[in-house]
Design an enzyme around this catalytic site. Structure first.
Site, PDB file in Angstrom:
ATOM      1  N   SER A  52       0.829  -1.207   0.000  1.00 40.54           N
ATOM      2  CA  SER A  52       0.000   0.000   0.000  1.00 40.54           C
ATOM      3  C   SER A  52       0.859   1.251   0.000  1.00 40.54           C
ATOM      4  CB  SER A  52      -0.883  -0.017   1.245  1.00 40.54           C
ATOM      5  OG  SER A  52      -1.422   1.261   1.480  1.00 40.54           O
ATOM      6  N   TYR A  89      -3.262   5.058  -3.618  1.00 39.38           N
ATOM      7  CA  TYR A  89      -4.435   5.916  -3.441  1.00 39.38           C
ATOM      8  C   TYR A  89      -4.088   7.226  -4.135  1.00 39.38           C
ATOM      9  CZ  TYR A  89      -6.475   3.019   0.286  1.00 39.38           C
ATOM     10  OH  TYR A  89      -7.046   2.005   1.008  1.00 39.38           O
ATOM     11  N   THR A 103      -6.340   1.725  -6.380  1.00 37.01           N
ATOM     12  CA  THR A 103      -7.564   1.352  -5.659  1.00 37.01           C
ATOM     13  C   THR A 103      -8.651   2.360  -5.998  1.00 37.01           C
ATOM     14  OG1 THR A 103      -6.365   0.249  -3.918  1.00 37.01           O
ATOM     15  CG2 THR A 103      -8.558   1.032  -3.358  1.00 37.01           C
ATOM     16  N   LYS A 154      -8.225  -2.049  -8.399  1.00 38.33           N
ATOM     17  CA  LYS A 154      -8.703  -2.780  -7.220  1.00 38.33           C
ATOM     18  C   LYS A 154      -9.961  -2.118  -6.673  1.00 38.33           C
ATOM     19  CE  LYS A 154      -7.315  -4.232  -2.576  1.00 38.33           C
ATOM     20  NZ  LYS A 154      -7.990  -3.340  -1.633  1.00 38.33           N
ATOM     21  N   HIS A 198     -13.079  -3.935  -0.469  1.00 36.02           N
ATOM     22  CA  HIS A 198     -12.211  -3.382   0.566  1.00 36.02           C
ATOM     23  C   HIS A 198     -12.443  -4.083   1.915  1.00 36.02           C
ATOM     24  CE1 HIS A 198      -9.556   0.284   0.377  1.00 36.02           C
ATOM     25  NE2 HIS A 198      -9.432   0.011   1.666  1.00 36.02           N
TER      26      HIS A 198
HETATM   27  C1  FMN Z   1      -6.353  -2.653   8.263  1.00 34.63           C
HETATM   28  C2  FMN Z   1      -6.631  -2.606   6.782  1.00 34.63           C
HETATM   29  C3  FMN Z   1      -6.024  -1.620   5.999  1.00 34.63           C
HETATM   30  C4  FMN Z   1      -6.239  -1.603   4.621  1.00 34.63           C
HETATM   31  N1  FMN Z   1      -5.558  -0.688   3.845  1.00 34.63           N
HETATM   32  C5  FMN Z   1      -5.700  -0.743   2.494  1.00 34.63           C
HETATM   33  C6  FMN Z   1      -4.909   0.095   1.658  1.00 34.63           C
HETATM   34  O1  FMN Z   1      -4.050   0.857   2.114  1.00 34.63           O
HETATM   35  N2  FMN Z   1      -5.131   0.021   0.317  1.00 34.63           N
HETATM   36  C7  FMN Z   1      -6.059  -0.828  -0.245  1.00 34.63           C
HETATM   37  O2  FMN Z   1      -6.231  -0.856  -1.469  1.00 34.63           O
HETATM   38  N3  FMN Z   1      -6.797  -1.646   0.532  1.00 34.63           N
HETATM   39  C8  FMN Z   1      -6.631  -1.633   1.874  1.00 34.63           C
HETATM   40  N4  FMN Z   1      -7.346  -2.506   2.646  1.00 34.63           N
HETATM   41  C9  FMN Z   1      -8.247  -3.496   2.010  1.00 34.63           C
HETATM   42  C10 FMN Z   1      -7.476  -4.793   1.690  1.00 34.63           C
HETATM   43  O3  FMN Z   1      -6.522  -4.586   0.683  1.00 34.63           O
HETATM   44  C11 FMN Z   1      -8.390  -5.915   1.220  1.00 34.63           C
HETATM   45  O4  FMN Z   1      -9.170  -5.449   0.137  1.00 34.63           O
HETATM   46  C12 FMN Z   1      -9.332  -6.433   2.318  1.00 34.63           C
HETATM   47  O5  FMN Z   1      -8.702  -6.431   3.576  1.00 34.63           O
HETATM   48  C13 FMN Z   1      -9.762  -7.865   1.964  1.00 34.63           C
HETATM   49  O6  FMN Z   1     -10.651  -8.370   2.901  1.00 34.63           O
HETATM   50  P1  FMN Z   1     -10.221  -9.341   4.105  1.00 34.63           P
HETATM   51  O7  FMN Z   1      -9.511  -8.495   5.112  1.00 34.63           O
HETATM   52  O8  FMN Z   1     -11.529  -9.838   4.589  1.00 34.63           O
HETATM   53  O9  FMN Z   1      -9.316 -10.417   3.537  1.00 34.63           O
HETATM   54  C14 FMN Z   1      -7.121  -2.546   4.029  1.00 34.63           C
HETATM   55  C15 FMN Z   1      -7.739  -3.525   4.834  1.00 34.63           C
HETATM   56  C16 FMN Z   1      -7.485  -3.569   6.191  1.00 34.63           C
HETATM   57  C17 FMN Z   1      -8.124  -4.664   7.006  1.00 34.63           C
END
Ligand code: FMN
Length: 361
Positions: free
Chosen positions: A112, A135, A161, A215, A239
């Site tokens: 990220s 982002y 994203t 994404k 997400h």
């Molecule tokens: C704590 C946290 C921070 C996240 N930060 C980002 C991020 O910086 N960029 C992004 O595209 N998705 C982010 N996501 C989403 C994840 O990339 C992913 O889509 C999501 O966690 C998938 O679901 P799951 O946690 O149930 O496996 C984040 C998710 C979590 C849990």
């Protein structure tokens, strides 16, 4: 190489429990939470639980290979560590530890833009595929600059994203007045809100050779438009239920995305994929890889890079078991004939894939 945690963690739910013990309550809630009613989050799990297997028997499964390939690089399992910001809040090494864990586990990683990782740190991710996730926090020139920097730094592909045009209300944080330091520092959300297909086209045209992934695709319509823009990969995701509430579960959306893509791009999916069986279901539907979000953060918080590697080892054991019992020895043999619609047997929740967690084991 093995993680060395074979005795400490014999099931995945033990890793989740260890993470909960290690993290402070605010950070834990930030990690596990979703938006408002957390309906999308629960539907992610519900969609996976609504798929049953159709096993085939009397086939030679004496050797089972769950490995795959992304960007020409062999990976141990068809998984990528999804981009997660603020990894430092789960373990001091943050992105560097995750890179080491991905390298040791021999799986892909998306890093990220909220977690910085320098060129010299990326190599710690081993030989596996590495994708930079952005982002949008500036104008088109700013985006182009980030693409150039990432590709010069040695990333294999570039992910934008697109499901965060508005930052959501995560009530677990809001109600506790928990203000995340990395959010306070964040500026430029307006650029993300204004980013459109026309902006993406400009970036894509400027870097015709870069492999772009979008994404946060949640419909067949947008998957089709993404393909018309020449993306290398479509990433079906909501997400982790942390953006739009009352959305559909990713595993329920995936078939329409795959059908709309019609082979024009690679397909990734995430959203509550927590067990080997979940990953196999995605491959049966036609996905190329599965993204893991919270799950590897539990490994990270529980035991750093070896914790992530141990998670991969356990998922591999689970996948091999499922594949053998389905009567296949490689992922290529899986298709939609191995799954069918089914009624879920339990109420979905962020940890409902780990029933023993709640039974005191
Ligand atoms: C704590 C946290 C921070 C996240 N930060 C980002 C991020 O910086 N960029 C992004 O595209 N998705 C982010 N996501 C989403 C994840 O990339 C992913 O889509 C999501 O966690 C998938 O679901 P799951 O946690 O149930 O496996 C984040 C998710 C979590 C849990």
């Amino acid at each position: 190489m093995a993680s060395g945690l074979e005795n400490e963690f014999v099931t995945l739910h033990e890793i989740v429990k260890a993470a909960k013990i290690r993290l402070n309550a605010n950070i834990w809630d930030y990690l596990i939470g979703g938006t408002e009613t957390e309906t999308t989050l629960r539907r992610n799990r519900m969609a996976l639980d609504s798929i049953a297997f159709r096993p085939r028997v009397l086939r030679d499964v004496s050797k089972i290979d769950p490995s795959s390939e992304i960007l020409g690089k062999k990976i141990r399992l068809p998984i990528m560590l999804a981009p997660v910001g603020s990894l430092e809040s789960f373990e001091p090494g943050g992105g560097i530890t995750v890179a080491k864990g991905a390298g040791a586990g021999n799986v892909g990683m998306l890093i990220s833009s909220v977690t910085t990782l320098k060129l010299e740190d990326i190599v710690k991710g081993g030989n596996g595929p590495k994708i930079y996730q952005l982002y949008v926090r500036g104008d088109d020139d700013w985006v182009a600059d980030r693409v150039k920097q990432a590709m010069d730094a040695g990333y294999d592909a570039f992910c934008i994203t697109v499901d965060t045009q508005v930052y959501s209300r995560r009530e677990r944080d809001i109600a506790k007045r928990f203000v995340k330091s990395w959010r306070t520092a964040a500026t430029g959300q307006d650029h993300q809100a204004a980013f459109s297909w026309a902006n993406f086209k400009k970036v894509k045209d400027k870097f015709p050779d870069v492999k772009f992934m979008l994404k946060g695709i949640g419909t067949g319509e947008d998957a089709d438009i993404a393909c018309q823009h020449g993306v290398w990969a479509v990433y079906c995701s909501n997400h982790g239920g942390r953006q739009l509430d009352h959305g559909r579960g990713s595993a329920a959306v995936l078939p329409e995305v795959i059908d709309a893509v019609k082979g024009r791009a690679k397909i990734a999916v995430d959203g509550s994929f927590s067990r080997g069986s979940d990953i196999v279901k995605a491959i049966c539907m036609g996905a190329d890889w599965v993204g893991l979000g919270r799950l590897y953060c539990y490994g990270l918080a529980a035991a750093g890079a070896p914790g992530i590697e141990r998670m991969v080892e356990l998922l591999e054991e689970e996948m091999k078991e499922v594949m053998g019992l389905l009567g296949v020895s490689s992922l290529k043999q899986l298709d939609r004939s191995f799954i069918s619609a089914a009624t879920p047997t339990n109420l979905p929740g962020v940890h409902s894939a780990f029933p023993l967690m709640h039974e005191g084991y």
